[in-house]
Write a protein that holds these residues in place. Structure first.
Motif, PDB file in Angstrom:
ATOM      1  N   ALA A  99      58.878  -3.898  -5.865  1.00  0.00           N
ATOM      2  CA  ALA A  99      57.785  -3.905  -4.923  1.00  0.00           C
ATOM      3  C   ALA A  99      56.749  -3.166  -5.406  1.00  0.00           C
ATOM      4  N   TYR A 100      57.105  -1.895  -6.164  1.00  0.00           N
ATOM      5  CA  TYR A 100      56.185  -1.111  -7.019  1.00  0.00           C
ATOM      6  C   TYR A 100      55.240  -2.038  -8.111  1.00  0.00           C
ATOM      7  N   LEU A 101      56.000  -2.466  -8.970  1.00  0.00           N
ATOM      8  CA  LEU A 101      55.381  -3.531 -10.046  1.00  0.00           C
ATOM      9  C   LEU A 101      54.449  -4.575  -9.119  1.00  0.00           C
ATOM     10  N   MET A 102      54.840  -5.007  -8.047  1.00  0.00           N
ATOM     11  CA  MET A 102      54.011  -6.146  -7.464  1.00  0.00           C
ATOM     12  C   MET A 102      52.554  -5.553  -6.874  1.00  0.00           C
ATOM     13  N   ARG A 103      52.826  -4.422  -6.111  1.00  0.00           N
ATOM     14  CA  ARG A 103      51.550  -3.776  -5.590  1.00  0.00           C
ATOM     15  C   ARG A 103      51.004  -3.128  -6.731  1.00  0.00           C
ATOM     16  N   SER A 104      51.554  -2.407  -7.651  1.00  0.00           N
ATOM     17  CA  SER A 104      50.458  -1.919  -8.706  1.00  0.00           C
ATOM     18  C   SER A 104      49.876  -3.000  -9.481  1.00  0.00           C
ATOM     19  N   ALA A 105      50.367  -4.319  -9.817  1.00  0.00           N
ATOM     20  CA  ALA A 105      49.677  -5.225 -10.214  1.00  0.00           C
ATOM     21  C   ALA A 105      48.627  -5.677  -9.460  1.00  0.00           C
ATOM     22  N   GLY A 106      48.890  -5.782  -8.193  1.00  0.00           N
ATOM     23  CA  GLY A 106      47.451  -6.138  -7.285  1.00  0.00           C
ATOM     24  C   GLY A 106      46.423  -4.923  -7.373  1.00  0.00           C
ATOM     25  N   GLU A 107      46.963  -3.695  -7.389  1.00  0.00           N
ATOM     26  CA  GLU A 107      45.970  -2.582  -7.309  1.00  0.00           C
ATOM     27  C   GLU A 107      44.982  -2.799  -8.908  1.00  0.00           C
ATOM     28  N   ASP A 108      45.841  -3.249 -10.139  1.00  0.00           N
ATOM     29  CA  ASP A 108      45.158  -3.383 -11.275  1.00  0.00           C
ATOM     30  C   ASP A 108      44.116  -4.679 -10.938  1.00  0.00           C
ATOM     31  N   VAL A 241      56.663  -1.513 -17.602  1.00  0.00           N
ATOM     32  CA  VAL A 241      57.818  -0.851 -18.286  1.00  0.00           C
ATOM     33  C   VAL A 241      58.770  -0.595 -17.094  1.00  0.00           C
ATOM     34  N   LYS A 242      59.888   0.059 -17.752  1.00  0.00           N
ATOM     35  CA  LYS A 242      60.982   0.236 -16.837  1.00  0.00           C
ATOM     36  C   LYS A 242      60.402   1.251 -15.492  1.00  0.00           C
ATOM     37  N   VAL A 243      60.673   1.234 -14.370  1.00  0.00           N
ATOM     38  CA  VAL A 243      60.437   2.204 -13.228  1.00  0.00           C
ATOM     39  C   VAL A 243      61.839   2.921 -13.014  1.00  0.00           C
ATOM     40  N   MET A 244      61.670   4.238 -12.392  1.00  0.00           N
ATOM     41  CA  MET A 244      62.953   4.927 -11.934  1.00  0.00           C
ATOM     42  C   MET A 244      62.541   5.488 -10.424  1.00  0.00           C
ATOM     43  N   TYR A 245      63.596   6.076  -9.789  1.00  0.00           N
ATOM     44  CA  TYR A 245      63.568   6.558  -8.686  1.00  0.00           C
ATOM     45  C   TYR A 245      63.446   8.014  -8.711  1.00  0.00           C
ATOM     46  N   ASP A 246      62.179   8.410  -7.879  1.00  0.00           N
ATOM     47  CA  ASP A 246      61.704   9.548  -7.936  1.00  0.00           C
ATOM     48  C   ASP A 246      62.385  10.344  -6.422  1.00  0.00           C
ATOM     49  N   ILE A 247      63.301  11.219  -6.812  1.00  0.00           N
ATOM     50  CA  ILE A 247      64.043  12.015  -5.862  1.00  0.00           C
ATOM     51  C   ILE A 247      63.058  12.861  -4.976  1.00  0.00           C
ATOM     52  N   THR A 248      61.847  13.204  -5.349  1.00  0.00           N
ATOM     53  CA  THR A 248      61.110  14.036  -4.558  1.00  0.00           C
ATOM     54  C   THR A 248      60.231  13.417  -3.636  1.00  0.00           C
ATOM     55  N   ASP A 249      60.010  12.257  -3.842  1.00  0.00           N
ATOM     56  CA  ASP A 249      59.316  11.610  -2.682  1.00  0.00           C
ATOM     57  C   ASP A 249      59.771  10.191  -2.221  1.00  0.00           C
ATOM     58  N   ASN A 250      61.212   9.800  -2.987  1.00  0.00           N
ATOM     59  CA  ASN A 250      61.940   8.764  -2.554  1.00  0.00           C
ATOM     60  C   ASN A 250      61.088   7.324  -2.536  1.00  0.00           C
ATOM     61  N   VAL A 251      60.394   7.324  -3.755  1.00  0.00           N
ATOM     62  CA  VAL A 251      59.518   6.280  -4.103  1.00  0.00           C
ATOM     63  C   VAL A 251      60.008   5.975  -5.576  1.00  0.00           C
ATOM     64  N   MET A 252      60.251   4.608  -5.825  1.00  0.00           N
ATOM     65  CA  MET A 252      60.253   4.187  -7.447  1.00  0.00           C
ATOM     66  C   MET A 252      58.847   4.058  -8.069  1.00  0.00           C
ATOM     67  N   LYS A 253      58.883   4.343  -9.399  1.00  0.00           N
ATOM     68  CA  LYS A 253      57.462   4.661  -9.960  1.00  0.00           C
ATOM     69  C   LYS A 253      57.806   4.701 -11.631  1.00  0.00           C
ATOM     70  N   VAL A 254      56.867   4.540 -12.349  1.00  0.00           N
ATOM     71  CA  VAL A 254      57.009   5.007 -13.727  1.00  0.00           C
ATOM     72  C   VAL A 254      57.296   6.388 -14.026  1.00  0.00           C
ATOM     73  N   PRO A 255      58.414   6.795 -14.691  1.00  0.00           N
ATOM     74  CA  PRO A 255      58.748   7.967 -14.428  1.00  0.00           C
ATOM     75  C   PRO A 255      57.616   9.077 -15.164  1.00  0.00           C
ATOM     76  N   ASP A 256      57.465  10.402 -14.711  1.00  0.00           N
ATOM     77  CA  ASP A 256      56.836  11.474 -15.394  1.00  0.00           C
ATOM     78  C   ASP A 256      57.597  12.081 -16.299  1.00  0.00           C
ATOM     79  N   ALA A 257      57.075  11.835 -17.755  1.00  0.00           N
ATOM     80  CA  ALA A 257      58.020  12.596 -18.669  1.00  0.00           C
ATOM     81  C   ALA A 257      58.129  13.964 -18.638  1.00  0.00           C
ATOM     82  N   SER A 258      57.019  14.752 -18.019  1.00  0.00           N
ATOM     83  CA  SER A 258      57.151  16.198 -17.790  1.00  0.00           C
ATOM     84  C   SER A 258      58.131  16.745 -16.816  1.00  0.00           C
TER      85      SER A 258
END
Length: 587
Positions: A99-108, A241-258
Motif C-alpha cells: 500500500a505504501y508503494l502504491m500511495r507513494s507512486a500516486g504522490e510521485d 526498493v524494499k520497504v520495512m516496518y517502522d515500529i515507532t509509528d507502525n507504518v511500512m516505509k523505506v527504512p531510515d539508514a540512521s
C-alpha cells in the motif's frame, strides 16, 4: 458444460520447440520449475490463430464483477476523472508495504503535475503454482483493503483506485515475463507500471543448476530489463526498493539508514507462518523482537479484516476444494433428470448418484428389458465435449460417478482436445484382472468402457439403450482395456448404422478418429502413445462376446448362480470394492 465461447480463425500448427522456448523465455536451467515442467509435458505441436470471442467470458465463481474488459476499464478510469493511470500487479495479499508503494507512486505522479492519478490494482487471475495464495483469497483481501480506505496504513483510497483481475497466468519467467506484464496493461489505458524487487521471480528448486533453493533471478534484473525494454513506447516505470516496518509509528516505509534498529523486516515466509499460527495484532506500543514466539503481527502490517482472511486461508490451506486457485469456469453439469449430485462440479467433492438405483454399477440392468444381445444400457460418465474425467467409483458406497484424480490429488481432465463422443460404461460387467488377453495382458479391473458415436451429448448419469457396433482393445500401461463402440437407439443415424462399416459409410473417417484418440489422448500430458491390440475394430458379434464374458465375471464378483459361494477375498483386485447393493451382495 460444452458451451462454445470462441472461434479460432486462420489456425496455424507449428512445432513445439520446447528447449528453445524455455531458453528464450526463462534464461535459467531448472528442470523442476513448475512452468518449465508444464512446457516439457506438452506434445510435439502447438496450434495458434486469431481468437474470435462470442461473448464476455464469465467464470461463475463469485469474482466476475472484478473481471473487466479493456473497454470497461478505460470507462471506469474516465469516470473517476483520471488524467493518468498506474498499474500495480499482485499475486499475494496486499500488506502495508504494498500500500505504501502504491500511495507513494500516486504522490510521485502528482509531483509530476498530474491532478488525478488513478491506481489500477491488478491481481493476476490466471494459472499460478500450487503453493501461491489462491485468487479468491487475494481478491477478498483486496476488497478489505479498499474498504479500509485511508483509515489504516495498509488501506487504499477507493475513490482513486480501480480493482480488476488481469487474466494472464504467472509463468515465473522473471525479467522476460515482467515486460509482458507491463506492456499488456497498456491495452487498457495504463501509462505507468509499478515494479518492485524480483518481479515474476521465484526460488529455484533443489535441482536448479546455478541457484538451488535461492532466487532464480537477480532481484534487480526485472526492473533493469523493463526500463530498457524495446517497444515499451510511452509507458514509464515507477521503481521502488524494499520497504520495512517502522515500529515507532507502525507504518511500512523505506527504512531510515540512521535508525535501522527501529525497522523490522517481515518476510513472506514469516507472514505465512504467523498466519498459519493464527497470530493476533501486537500491542502498537510494544512490538516484540520475535514475532513468531509472541505469535502476533504488527497492527499496521495489514488491514485487520484482510489479515483475518489470510489467517483463515493458511489455517485451512489443506481444504483445497474451498479455494479458487486461479480463474477456471465453474459450471453446472448437465445431468440426467433421474440423478442428483452434491458438491461443486470440477472438484473432488462432486458426487452424482441415481435417485432410483442404489448403484450405477450393480443395480442398473445390463440391457433394457426385452432387448436382444446386441443392445446394451450405456451409463454416461463423460458427456460429449466435456473434458472432466468422470468415472464410476468402484470403492465408494453406491458406486457414484465422481471425477478422477491425478497423482497429486488434483482433478483430472482430458487435454487432448474435447471428446467427440459420449463416454461411459456397461453396468453389471467387470473386466476381471485374472483374465489374460492373447497378448499376455491382464484386464483392467473396471466395468466395460463404452464410446457412443451418435451426434448429441448425453447427460451425465443417463441410462441409454445403445446398439453395439464393435470394439477396440486398448493396451494401457500393460493392461487390456476394451472399448465397446455403440450408437444410441435415439440417435437420428441409428436406423442406418448397425456395424462399424456402416459407421464409416455414414460418418466417413469416424473409426480412424476413435483410433487416433485412444492412441494419443495421453500424449498431451507428456506421456507416450498408447497401443491397440489391433488398429481395426472387432465385429459386433465379437464385441457382444466380450460383453457376455465380462457380465459372467461380474456375476462371479457378486456371487450369483453357481458362484454364490465364492468369497470376494478370493478374487483378484477386489480389495475395498463397494458391493453391498441389492443386485450384488447386498440384502
Amino acid at each position: 458444460m460444452g458451451k462454445t465461447v470462441a472461434i479460432l480463425r486462420n489456425p496455424e500448427i507449428y512445432a513445439n520447440r520446447k528447449e528453445e522456448i524455455v531458453a528464450r523465455m526463462f534464461g535459467v536451467i531448472d528442470p523442476d520449475h513448475p512452468y518449465i515442467k508444464h512446457i516439457y509435458s506438452g506434445g510435439d505441436y502447438l496450434i495458434g490463430g486469431e481468437v474470435e470471442l462470442l461473448g464476455k467470458i464469465t467464470y461463475n465463481d463469485g469474482l466476475d464483477k472484478w473481471r473487466k474488459t479493456a473497454t470497461e476499464l478505460t470507462e471506469e478510469f474516465a469516470a473517476k476523472g483520471a488524467d493518468t493511470v498506474y498499474a500495480f500487479q499482485t499475486r499475494n495479499p496486499t500488506h502495508a508495504g504494498h500500500a505504501y508503494l502504491m500511495r507513494s507512486a500516486g504522490e510521485d505522479l502528482r509531483a509530476k503535475g498530474y491532478q488525478k492519478p488513478v491506481l489500477w490494482l491488478s491481481p493476476l487471475g490466471g494459472w499460478t503454482k500450487s503453493d501461491d495464495v489462491p485468487l479468491d483469497v487475494r481478491v477478498r483481501q483486496h476488497e478489505r483493503v479498499l474498504e479500509a480506505g485511508t483509515s489504516h496504513p495498509g488501506g487504499l483510497d477507493p475513490e482513486t483506485t480501480v480493482m480488476a483481475i488481469w487474466p494472464a497466468p504467472m509463468v515465473y519467467a522473471g525479467p522476460t515475463e515482467v515486460q509482458f506484464h507491463a506492456k499488456s496493461r497498456r491495452s487498457a489505458g495504463a501509462s505507468y507500471f509499478v515494479v518492485g524487487r524480483d518481479p515474476a521471480g521465484m526460488k529455484g528448486s533443489p535441482n536448479a543448476v546455478a541457484h538451488p533453493d535461492d532466487d532464480l533471478y537477480d532481484g534487480d534484473h526485472g526492473r533493469y530489463v523493463l526500463q530498457n525494454s524495446p517497444g515499451i513506447g510511452d509507458m514509464k516505470m515507477l521503481s521502488f526498493v524494499k520497504v520495512m516496518y517502522d515500529i515507532t509509528d507502525n507504518v511500512m516505509k523505506v527504512p531510515d539508514a540512521s535508525r535501522m534498529d527501529d525497522f523490522i523486516s517481515i518476510s513472506g515466509t514469516k507472514m505465512r507462518l504467523l498466519a498459519r499460527n493464527g497470530a493476533v495484532p501486537c500491542s502498537p506500543t510494544n512490538i516484540p523482537t520475535d514475532l513468531v514466539e509472541a505469535n502476533c503481527i504488527p497492527s499496521g502490517f495489514m488491514v485487520p479484516d484482510g489479515w483475518k482472511g489470510v489467517v483463515d486461508y493458511y489455517k485451512n490451506v489443506d481444504d483445497s476444494e474451498r479455494w479458487i486457485p486461479w480463474s477456471r469456469p465453474r459450471v453446472e453439469p448437465t445431468v440426467a433428470s433421474r440423478t442428483k449430485y452434491e458438491g461443486q462440479f470440477g472438484t473432488g467433492g462432486f458426487k452424482l448418484v441415481h435417485k432410483e438405483y442404489d448403484s450405477f454399477w450393480h443395480d442398473i440392468p445390463l440391457r433394457p428389458s426385452g432387448e436382444s444381445d446386441g443392445i446394451i444400457n450405456l451409463v454416461t460418465e463423460i458427456p460429449m465435449r466435456v473434458t472432466a474425467k468422470m468415472e464410476v467409483q468402484k470403492t465408494v458406497e453406491g458406486n457414484p460417478i465422481m471425477q478422477d484424480k491425478n497423482k497429486d490429488g488434483s482433478p483430472r481432465y482430458y487435454s487432448y482436445g474435447t471428446p467427440f463422443f459420449n463416454y461411459g460404461f456397461i453396468p453389471q460387467t467387470w473386466e476381471d484382472p485374472s483374465m489374460i488377453s492373447p497378448e499376455g495382458n491382464f484386464a483392467d479391473n473396471d466395468p466395460l468402457d463404452v464410446m457412443e458415436v451418435g451426434g448429441d451429448a448425453l447427460p451425465m448419469g443417463s441410462i441409454t439403450p445403445c446398439r453395439v457396433l464393435g470394439s477396440l482393445e486398448l493396451i494401457d500401461e500393460g493392461e487390456t482395456d476394451h472399448k465397446i463402440i455403440c450408437i444410441a437407439l435415439s440417435d437420428p443415424d441409428a436406423p442406418s448404422i448397425h456395424s462399424m462399416d456402416d459407421l464409416d459409410r455414414v460418418k466417413p473417417g469416424h473409426t480412424a478418429r476413435l483410433v487416433d484418440w485412444l492412441k494419443r489422448y495421453k500424449t498431451s500430458d507428456g506421456k507416450p502413445e498408447n497401443s491397440l491390440a489391433r488398429d481395426t475394430p472387432t465385429t459386433a458379434q465379437e464385441a457382444n462376446d466380450i460383453i457376455a464374458e465380462t457380465h459372467a465375471r461380474w456375476r462371479k464378483l457378486c456371487g450369483h448362480g453357481d458362484d454364490a459361494g465364492v468369497a470376494v477375498s478370493s478374487l483378484k483386485g477386489t480389495d475395498g470394492f463397494a458391493l453391498d447393493s441389492p443386485a450384488c451382495r447386498g440384502d
